[in-house]
Design a protein around this motif. Structure first.
Motif, PDB file in Angstrom:
ATOM      1  N   ASN A 199       0.727  -1.196  -0.093  1.00 29.01           N
ATOM      2  CA  ASN A 199      -0.052   0.061   0.198  1.00 29.01           C
ATOM      3  C   ASN A 199       0.894   1.322   0.088  1.00 29.01           C
ATOM      4  N   TRP A 200       0.720   2.037  -0.776  1.00 25.88           N
ATOM      5  CA  TRP A 200       1.530   3.235  -0.864  1.00 25.88           C
ATOM      6  C   TRP A 200       0.929   4.276  -0.106  1.00 25.88           C
ATOM      7  N   PHE A 201      -0.417   4.633  -0.248  1.00 25.07           N
ATOM      8  CA  PHE A 201      -0.970   5.650   0.880  1.00 25.07           C
ATOM      9  C   PHE A 201      -2.488   5.217   0.808  1.00 25.07           C
ATOM     10  N   TYR A 238       0.961   0.206  -4.620  1.00 23.92           N
ATOM     11  CA  TYR A 238       1.868  -0.138  -5.344  1.00 23.92           C
ATOM     12  C   TYR A 238       1.642  -1.428  -6.208  1.00 23.92           C
TER      13      TYR A 238
END
Lengths: 460, 550
Positions: B16-18, B27
């Motif tokens: 998880n990127w954000f 991602y």
């Protein structure tokens, strides 16, 4: 606990001077002692305490900025490690740091105001004693501009005191004021915030102050003190003057958009490197303000993230032009430098990385902040928000123009070649760049801190 | 072996990127037929260019930096292609722009290179600003940027917002893929080293605009107006760049212009909803265009002066036979001679334009035919002036002209692709958005096309390029002054943008800086207050005097 901080700073000053006298004016010891204590002052922020009826504690909002401040104080002390040989200077930076830290912790509007103003004192002395050629003018500018504008803020605070007999955040947040009163108080508060941010018509102090102030002053001013305005907006205005903030949002959006475009255009015509970075801070702060007023979770988070990102990148850029290059050539003119890539390759790499961070390339925290602020702004007002996204282009125009000019071309034969970045400067650059990149790739930890942003939303 | 079979697309989420509110950006990699098609030229051309540049940059003191930059470029191009959402795609999108800046300014002591890099960076940033605008809108309207999710939501989306978002994507693609209006950076980009032109400005980076639009095709299918804009934009670009290429004398710029022209073709394909054809042309074009640049690089590299003006070459066929062969193959492929790769990808686009059976389609069919004809003409002109013409360089320079074995290897590989790759089209077609009504015009084309229309581009290309022989051999003269100058100066487009946009903006900034920042705001602010304060006692004095006199 405030007493502890007070005694810490007194003890540090006395002790360092004493040791210095004992070791036959060995100045290095002073610096080391102050550096160590500047790291130690972050420790009390872990605790909550109250003094004289004022609570000092932190939540997610303040945590982010407290961490930034605690990080920037030692950094700015190291930044002037070699070029200023004076006890007083480092004490001033140290005390400025303490004031800023407490400023983010106090839970009382009047105390906020007091610390907000008190932080000008060390900065004023610092600039007027250790600044560049025009230092008197710069010191007067920052003092008079911010002090005068904050008086309007004080007026609003007086109304709180008069109405509620208290200015505590918790207390004040519970009250609902009439729309007229809110509007008047909002305008008063906004004067203080607009000058500190700074917004377009009130910004003339910032370039002068930035270009004349010593490096640590510039770093703390750009890195932390400008964020006080964003913090004040979020802490003092959104929760209590919520209706007025909603009412005034279009006005402030226009003002922010104007600031962003105007300062970006200004930057294109500047020749002084520090002034360029100063103008670029204004443009980014305007984006922050738009995100903060977007009344969306994403916009507010983005605003705080951009504050943090800008608080790391802008000091690094100041360090680059006002520290590394200025120490070597004693010149701030952009046209003085060319072809740095040929004889200062490491510096050029840092400059390029920081420039790309500053223009908001992805995988840097600036990108996150900018994207979220823009998304919030577009959510609030599609037209103005869309126009604000042009800052992506404008910021690149001035920043890349500068970087291009500095790194490209042949080395001028009229300039003597100097050593590339030293260990100290390397350390500083990495210290400021690593968090930017890390949080850009993995912002989770920071976003978890910011979950309380929800509470400031105006729920209709 | 080379028949079509269905492959499941693979969606990998690496982390998880954000996540913010209910929005979550990962991602993630989406390995579907689209990204897997595009990744092929990216990987193959990158490896070829790397081998090529081992020799090309052999004596450059900073060659390590060059190889590192090229490799980093490959990483971000891959991210751009395999990403599963627009925000992650923007990582690749932005960084290929940055790497293009760094690679173009690789010879950083040359001011023209620095200027070209800055120009490219800023024009790309112009597109990026729109990309950010689009992403912000997606985040606030869709609440997601994931391709699969967005595709599901799009049919229920507000049309106006959809149009605006498609428009922002189109603007972003216009900047990155050098379409008319934002194209001037691509020609300046030829200041960079030739391997860079070969990899970035022919095969991969400039195609990313097309790729992003195809990725967003589920949105474009619901915004017919934007599709029409794309169609006309592509048509004008392909025609204009063909015309300019006719009279351009810089070997790399001619090839860059033909890249622009082919990108215009891809835009035309997208404008007629034939996304597979656009991607197929992207796929095929990458190989022969990279080969063209490599052959040009081989010529430039072997000349002592490293001149790029092919009016000064002449007669190189005896000295560089292998480069000639490669360039001939690539040019024939570019000219869409039947049997070569380019024929299979380009001709069907032109046919499909007609096969739409609507007015824009007819007009664009003739525009594209004209452009294909122009392509034949300028390709032959390039070949003729470089290899066949009377020798124009001094004798001493000819003694050093040589082929390089190291550079020949990747060129051979690409030459094979340029000849044979096109046969296996059905293996690459992936029927994007086939459920939507307008995306299958190419089938209709297949069965209803009049014979004449089908062969017109080829016939015109072959016959009209003979006029070139006539012009150069029988009636050679340089007095087509007005038209020649107009086209040779790239339709005065740089001058136009400079005089209409850049200079006035800078002038405005200067005026504001002088009269606003250091004028009005100082007078009303610091200076004014100080004047007021210092003249206050004087005012009191005057007041007193008047009172005394009274």
């Amino acid at each position: 606990m405030s007493f502890i901080l007070l005694s810490l700073t007194t003890f540090t000053s006395l002790f360092s001077r004493l040791i210095s006298n004992l070791t036959f004016n060995n100045f290095n010891i002073i610096k080391v002692i102050i550096l160590i204590s500047s790291g130690l002052i972050a420790l009390p922020t872990i605790m909550d305490w109250s003094d004289l009826g004022v609570y000092y504690l932190t939540d997610g909002f303040s945590d982010v900025l407290v961490i930034l401040t605690a990080f920037l104080i030692p950094t700015s002390i190291i930044s002037n490690w070699n070029n200023i040989k004076n006890n007083l200077f480092f004490e001033l930076v140290f005390n400025l740091g303490i004031i800023l830290l407490i400023n983010f912790m106090c839970q009382d509007i009047l105390s906020f105001y007091i610390y907000f103003e008190v932080s000008l004192i060390p900065l004023f002395i610092m600039i007027s004693l250790y600044g560049a050629a025009n230092r008197d003018k710069a010191a007067d500018y920052i003092l008079i501009y911010t002090l005068f504008s904050s008086l309007f803020m004080l007026m609003s605070i007086c109304i709180y005191q008069m109405l509620f007999n208290s200015t505590e955040y918790q207390m004040v947040n519970l009250m609902v004021l009439s729309m007229d009163l809110q509007s008047i108080m909002f305008m008063g508060m906004m004067m203080g915030v607009a000058v500190k941010t700074p917004m377009a018509p009130f910004h003339t102090w910032l370039p002068v102050v930035h270009s004349e102030s010593p490096l640590a002053g510039s770093m703390l001013l750009a890195g932390v003190m400008l964020k006080l305005a964003i913090y004040a907006m979020m802490r003092l205005m959104l929760p209590t003057l919520s209706d007025a903030s909603l009412l005034f949002t279009p006005f402030i959006y226009m003002l922010s958009l104007m600031t962003m475009m105007y300062t970006s255009l200004m930057t294109l015509r500047q020749t002084d490197l520090k002034v360029i970075i100063a103008y670029s801070s204004m443009s980014h702060m305007a984006v922050c303000l738009m995100g903060m007023l977007s009344n969306t979770y994403m916009g507010m988070n983005g605003s705080l993230m951009l504050s943090l990102a800008h608080g790391l990148v802008s000091p690094a850029l100041f360090m680059m032009v006002g520290g590394i290059l200025y120490d070597r050539y004693h010149n701030r003119l952009m046209y003085y430098y060319q072809g740095l890539m040929t004889y200062m390759p490491v510096l050029s790499v840092y400059l390029m990385m920081l420039s790309f961070c500053n223009v908001g390339a992805p995988l840097s925290l600036n990108f996150m902040g900018e994207l979220f602020s823009m998304a919030g702004a577009i959510n609030k007002s599609p037209m103005i928000g869309s126009m604000a996204t042009m800052s992506v282009l404008l910021s690149a125009s001035y920043q890349m123009k500068m970087t291009n000019r500095l790194t490209g071309g042949m080395k001028s034969k009229y300039v003597k070649s100097v050593a590339d970045v030293t260990y100290r400067e390397n350390l500083l650059m990495l210290l400021l760049m690593m968090p930017t990149m890390f949080f850009g790739m993995y912002p989770k930890w920071m976003m978890e801190m910011l979950t309380e942003t929800n509470n400031v939303l105006y729920k209709m | 072996m080379f028949t079509f079979f269905h492959e499941e697309s693979i969606h990998l989420i690496m982390g998880n990127w954000f996540s913010i509110g209910e929005m979550s950006v990962n991602y993630g990699t989406l390995l579907d037929s689209l990204s897997m098609t595009v990744i092929v030229p990216v990987g193959l051309v990158t490896i070829c260019v790397l081998i090529y540049s081992l020799d090309y940059m052999k004596f450059d003191p900073n060659r390590n930096r060059f190889y590192i930059f090229l490799s980093i470029f490959a990483i971000f191009m891959t991210i751009l292609v395999v990403s599963d959402n627009f925000v992650m795609m923007f990582i690749g999108w932005e960084f290929v722009g940055i790497m293009s800046y760094l690679l173009m300014s690789f010879w950083n002591t040359r001011m023209p290179a620095m200027k070209a890099a800055l120009s490219a960076m800023l024009l790309n940033r112009f597109g990026d600003a729109f990309f950010v605008m689009g992403m912000s809108m997606m985040l606030s309207v869709y609440h997601t940027t994931d391709f699969n999710m967005m595709e599901l939501i799009t049919p229920n989306m507000d049309t106006i917002m959809l149009n605006i978002m498609a428009m922002t994507l189109l603007m972003a693609a216009t900047a990155k893929s050098a379409q008319l209006g934002l194209h001037s950076w691509l020609l300046n980009a030829m200041e960079g080293p030739t391997p860079v032109s070969s990899l970035l400005h022919a095969a991969t980076m400039v195609c990313s605009g097309v790729y992003v639009l195809v990725r967003g095709s589920f949105m474009l299918e619901y915004t017919p107006t934007i599709l029409l804009v794309i169609l006309w934009l592509g048509g004008l670009t392909t025609l204009m760049s063909g015309l300019i290429a006719m009279v351009t004398n810089d070997i790399k710029r001619v090839i860059a212009l033909s890249t622009m022209s082919q990108l215009g073709m891809m835009m035309l394909a997208m404008g007629s909803s034939s996304y597979d054809l656009a991607i197929y042309h992207l796929y095929c074009h990458a190989f022969f265009k990279a080969l063209l640049f490599m052959s040009a690089g081989s010529i430039i590299h072997s000349l002592m002066s490293e001149s790029q003006d092919f009016r000064k070459y002449g007669g190189l066929i005896d000295y560089l036979p292998y480069s000639y062969m490669c360039m001939l193959i690539a040019s024939l492929s570019l000219m869409a001679i039947p049997g070569t790769t380019g024929y299979f990808s380009k001709d069907i686009i032109i046919e499909t334009l007609y096969g739409q059976y609507n007015i824009s389609g007819y007009i664009m069919y003739f525009v594209a035919t004209a452009s294909a004809t122009l392509t034949s003409i300028y390709s032959l002109r390039l070949l003729y002036l470089t290899f066949m013409n009377n020798p124009r360089i001094n004798k001493y320079t000819y003694t050093f002209v040589h082929e390089s074995n190291m550079m020949i290897m990747p060129m051979t590989m690409l030459a094979l692709y340029s000849m044979f790759l096109g046969y296996y089209r059905d293996n690459v077609m992936f029927h994007l958005n086939l459920g939507l009504p307008h995306t299958n015009t190419f089938m209709e084309t297949e069965f209803t096309m009049p014979m004449m229309i089908k062969y017109l581009p080829m016939m015109l290309g072959l016959t009209l390029s003979l006029t070139l022989v006539y012009l150069y051999e029988m009636s050679y003269r340089y007095d087509y002054k007005v038209m020649y100058n107009y086209l040779n100066q790239k339709m005065y487009f740089d001058q136009l943008t400079n005089n209409v946009m850049m200079r006035p903006t800078l002038m405005l900034a200067g005026v504001l800086n002088k009269n606003m920042d250091n004028g009005l705001l100082k007078t009303l602010g610091s200076t004014g207050v100080s004047r007021l304060l210092s003249s206050l006692p004087m005012m009191f004095m005057l007041n007193l005097m008047i009172m005394l006199m009274m």
